[in-house]
Design an enzyme around this catalytic site. Structure first.
Site, PDB file in Angstrom:
ATOM      1  N   LYS A  53      91.098  47.896 -16.500  1.00  0.00           N
ATOM      2  CA  LYS A  53      90.241  46.720 -16.178  1.00  0.00           C
ATOM      3  C   LYS A  53      90.388  45.465 -17.043  1.00  0.00           C
ATOM      4  CE  LYS A  53      87.083  49.619 -13.531  1.00  0.00           C
ATOM      5  NZ  LYS A  53      85.905  50.400 -13.427  1.00  0.00           N
ATOM      6  N   GLN A  97      80.415  51.842 -16.346  1.00  0.00           N
ATOM      7  CA  GLN A  97      81.435  52.818 -15.795  1.00  0.00           C
ATOM      8  C   GLN A  97      81.169  54.268 -15.391  1.00  0.00           C
ATOM      9  OE1 GLN A  97      84.951  51.987 -15.463  1.00  0.00           O
ATOM     10  NE2 GLN A  97      85.135  53.846 -14.432  1.00  0.00           N
ATOM     11  N   ASP A 120      80.010  45.304  -9.524  1.00  0.00           N
ATOM     12  CA  ASP A 120      80.321  46.552  -8.811  1.00  0.00           C
ATOM     13  C   ASP A 120      79.567  46.688  -7.263  1.00  0.00           C
ATOM     14  OD1 ASP A 120      82.357  48.010 -10.118  1.00  0.00           O
ATOM     15  OD2 ASP A 120      81.141  49.214 -11.386  1.00  0.00           O
TER      16      ASP A 120
END
Ligand code: NAP
Length: 300
Positions: A53, A97, A120
């Protein structure tokens, strides 16, 4: 029939070129899209995903920042970091994460991310918006699958789409997105009896179960489009999906490889969502809904 292999790497590369231009276009307004990633613990998989990322952001001129916490840190420390980043004007996208340590209240963590930075798409507000077909942050993996289908010119309307796997981050939002594109959708999960009786009907089969060789050629209709989201590490070190790739490619019309199919698209959609958030800021587009605070109180 031998399937066309959908090249997720090439599609992602093309999309990212366009994203670099969008990042560039924001510069004169003093805005550089910024992504913050919070990592808790030392899960080896997470390290690889976070590195990907960070590199992806750098490659298109975006900013990124990683905040790492030890596996035995207090949940309060992480919540405090999220609150700080929620207020940070240089950060447009904020993700935690997964996985986080089992002792953490994952729901509380995800709900504390500002819904305006929830790139997300895991905040309940954005999950609810997805159900209504109005989300500003489609969850990255299903969003990536949708873009792959679009880029390949595969229409969804009226098709039988079978999704194998019903997780909150892949299977369920995937099914919802396909429904919104007017597909007839079936969702299968671990308790589904005789999986093959469903998969054989699929015009588009999307598999996200995390089980190598779950889908065999006899379970697939000739000419089906097969999208393999699964990522599994075999004991010999090889990375494979959930589909018997060599067998199924003899029957399908299109198939995604693992690696090199859905994976690169997931990170690409994270870039897309973060840039879109920065563009919204540049255009001062509010996402506030007058009803939102009632909703927030109801779920508290
Ligand atoms: P997950 O949370 O473990 O969910 C797996 C889902 O598959 C569950 O709904 C489970 O059913 C279902 N399932 C498991 N075994 C099954 C079986 N034998 N038959 C039918 N359904 C079955 O995993 P996830 O986070 O959704 O991820 C799924 C896979 O995609 C993993 O391999 C993961 O590594 C991969 N992944 C890839 C990307 C990417 O970018 N390519 C991104 C995210 C995830 P129950 O709900 O009933 O248990």
């Amino acid at each position: 029939m031998t399937a066309k292999i959908i090249d997720g790497v090439a599609i992602a590369k093309k999309l990212r070129t366009g994203y670099a231009e969008r990042v560039h276009a924001l510069a004169p307004r003093g805005i550089v899209p910024g992504l913050a990633v919070i990592v808790v613990g030392d899960d080896p998989g997470s390290k690889v995903y976070v590195r990907n990322k960070v590199n992806a952001c750098r490659d298109i001129g975006m900013r990124s920042r990683v905040h790492s916490f030890a596996h035995d840190c207090g949940e309060g420390e992480v919540l405090s970091c999220i609150r700080t980043l929620n207020e940070d004007p240089g950060i447009h996208g904020l993700i935690v994460q997964l996985p986080v340590p089992a002792a953490f209240d994952m729901r509380r963590i995800l709900q504390s991310v500002s819904r305006a930075k929830d790139v997300d798409g895991f905040h309940l507000y954005n999950v609810g918006s997805l159900v209504f077909g109005q989300t500003i942050f489609p969850p990255c993996t299903p969003f990536g699958v949708q873009r792959l289908l679009e880029c390949e010119g595969i229409t969804v309307e009226g098709k039988n789409v079978v999704v194998v796997g019903a997780s909150n981050i892949v299977g369920k939002p995937m099914a919802m997105m396909m429904l919104q594109k007017d597909a007839t959708v079936t969702i299968c999960h671990v308790k589904t009896r005789d999986l093959a009786q469903y998969t054989i009907l699929a015009d588009i089969l999307i598999v996200a179960a995390g089980r190598p060789n779950l889908i065999l050629p006899q379970m697939v209709k000739t000419g089906a489009v097969v999208i393999d989201v699964g990522i599994n590490r075999l004991p010999d070190g090889r990375l494979v999906g959930d589909v018997d790739f060599e067998g199924v490619r003899q029957k399908a019309s299109h198939i995604t490889p693992v690696p090199g199919g859905v994976g690169p698209m997931t990170v690409t959609m994270l870039l897309q969502n973060t840039i879109a958030a920065a563009e919204r800021e540049a255009n001062s587009t509010p996402i506030e809904s007058p009803d939102f605070h009632d909703f927030e109180r109801a779920i508290a």
